[in-house]
Motif scaffolding. Structure first.
Motif, mmCIF file in Angstrom:
data_model
loop_
_atom_site.group_PDB
_atom_site.id
_atom_site.type_symbol
_atom_site.label_atom_id
_atom_site.label_comp_id
_atom_site.label_asym_id
_atom_site.label_seq_id
_atom_site.Cartn_x
_atom_site.Cartn_y
_atom_site.Cartn_z
ATOM 1 N N GLU A 142 1.158 -1.259 -0.489
ATOM 2 C CA GLU A 142 -0.408 -0.120 -0.173
ATOM 3 C C GLU A 142 1.154 1.278 -0.244
ATOM 4 O OE1 GLU A 142 -4.375 -0.103 1.819
ATOM 5 O OE2 GLU A 142 -2.775 -1.176 3.092
ATOM 6 N N LEU A 143 1.713 1.306 1.042
ATOM 7 C CA LEU A 143 2.705 2.358 0.989
ATOM 8 C C LEU A 143 3.421 2.455 -0.047
ATOM 9 C CD1 LEU A 143 3.900 2.561 4.323
ATOM 10 C CD2 LEU A 143 2.624 3.645 3.283
ATOM 11 N N SER A 144 3.659 1.509 -1.416
ATOM 12 C CA SER A 144 4.602 1.787 -2.396
ATOM 13 C C SER A 144 3.280 1.958 -3.794
ATOM 14 C CB SER A 144 5.119 0.444 -2.664
ATOM 15 O OG SER A 144 4.079 -0.599 -3.234
ATOM 16 N N GLU A 145 2.290 1.818 -3.577
ATOM 17 C CA GLU A 145 0.799 2.606 -4.493
ATOM 18 C C GLU A 145 1.650 3.980 -3.925
ATOM 19 O OE1 GLU A 145 -3.616 1.641 -4.297
ATOM 20 O OE2 GLU A 145 -2.658 -0.453 -4.352
ATOM 21 N N SER A 146 0.710 3.784 -2.772
ATOM 22 C CA SER A 146 1.051 6.374 -2.436
ATOM 23 C C SER A 146 2.196 6.692 -2.784
ATOM 24 C CB SER A 146 0.351 6.021 -0.469
ATOM 25 O OG SER A 146 -0.288 5.604 -0.546
ATOM 26 N N ARG B 212 4.146 5.852 -6.011
ATOM 27 C CA ARG B 212 3.799 5.625 -6.804
ATOM 28 C C ARG B 212 2.513 7.051 -6.655
ATOM 29 N NH1 ARG B 212 2.284 0.735 -8.195
ATOM 30 N NH2 ARG B 212 4.155 0.394 -6.775
ATOM 31 N N ALA B 213 1.660 6.631 -6.770
ATOM 32 C CA ALA B 213 0.834 8.545 -7.397
ATOM 33 C C ALA B 213 1.757 10.146 -6.471
ATOM 34 C CB ALA B 213 -0.207 8.090 -6.423
ATOM 35 N N THR B 214 1.985 9.854 -6.092
ATOM 36 C CA THR B 214 2.413 11.120 -5.219
ATOM 37 C C THR B 214 3.803 10.945 -6.000
ATOM 38 O OG1 THR B 214 2.474 10.631 -3.032
ATOM 39 C CG2 THR B 214 3.549 12.069 -3.549
ATOM 40 N N LYS B 215 4.622 10.333 -6.741
ATOM 41 C CA LYS B 215 5.499 10.878 -8.080
ATOM 42 C C LYS B 215 4.411 11.401 -9.134
ATOM 43 C CE LYS B 215 9.020 7.415 -6.563
ATOM 44 N NZ LYS B 215 9.746 5.821 -7.147
ATOM 45 N N ALA B 216 3.056 10.430 -9.346
ATOM 46 C CA ALA B 216 2.629 11.243 -10.644
ATOM 47 C C ALA B 216 1.984 12.037 -10.431
ATOM 48 C CB ALA B 216 1.793 10.211 -11.305
ATOM 49 N N GLY B 217 1.948 12.586 -8.969
ATOM 50 C CA GLY B 217 1.001 14.079 -8.848
ATOM 51 C C GLY B 217 2.248 14.554 -8.825
ATOM 52 N N ALA B 218 3.476 14.538 -8.803
ATOM 53 C CA ALA B 218 4.583 15.642 -8.014
ATOM 54 C C ALA B 218 5.031 15.943 -10.048
ATOM 55 C CB ALA B 218 6.041 14.730 -7.414
#
Length: 143
Positions: free
Chosen positions: A48-52, A54-60
């Motif tokens: 779950e943390l790696s998924e989060s 990944r989503a944060t990197k996409a947001g950045a």
């Protein structure tokens, strides 16, 4: 006699007896199952943390791209101001329209990227739910 008992009742220490319903047997079974449960919960939390992340990197990346587009729009708006001051002809109006459109697009991209940074995306919901279920199951066995 205890040696004879060991010989007569072969069982793998890794596998607790299934039909031992005494308190000792249940505790022994619990001690064998808890490490596996903890390992699985940690694996779920890690996923779950790696998924989060990944989503944060996409947001950045989205915010950075939106920022670059916004900067381009700002530069064009500044150019339109220069054109407007230097001449009172149509070229400044064209630059103003293009700059306005690019700026709106950049603002939309930045706001879409910011939405991906919500605090709830960092909360491992499935792990918390699973841990609560495990806690209730252990309480049910001990009561």
């Amino acid at each position: 006699m205890s040696e004879q008992r060991k010989v007569n009742t072969p069982h793998d220490p890794a596998m607790p007896p299934q039909n031992d319903s005494s308190v000792g047997g249940l505790l022994r079974q619990l001690t064998h199952e808890v490490p596996s449960l903890v390992t699985k919960e940690l694996a779920l939390a890690k996923a779950e943390l790696s998924e989060s992340i990944r989503a944060t990197k996409a947001g950045a990346a989205s915010v950075a791209t939106g920022g670059a587009v916004l900067m381009g729009g700002f530069i064009i708006l500044l150019m339109s101001a220069v054109y407007g001051l230097s001449t009172v002809m149509a070229p400044w109006l064209a630059a103003l329209i293009v700059g306005g459109v690019v700026t709106v697009i950049g603002l939309i991209m930045v706001s879409a990227g910011k939405k991906k940074f919500e605090a709830s995306s960092f909360k491992p919901e499935r792990t918390i739910h699973s841990m609560n279920k495990d806690k209730e199951a252990v309480r049910g066995h001990t009561s």
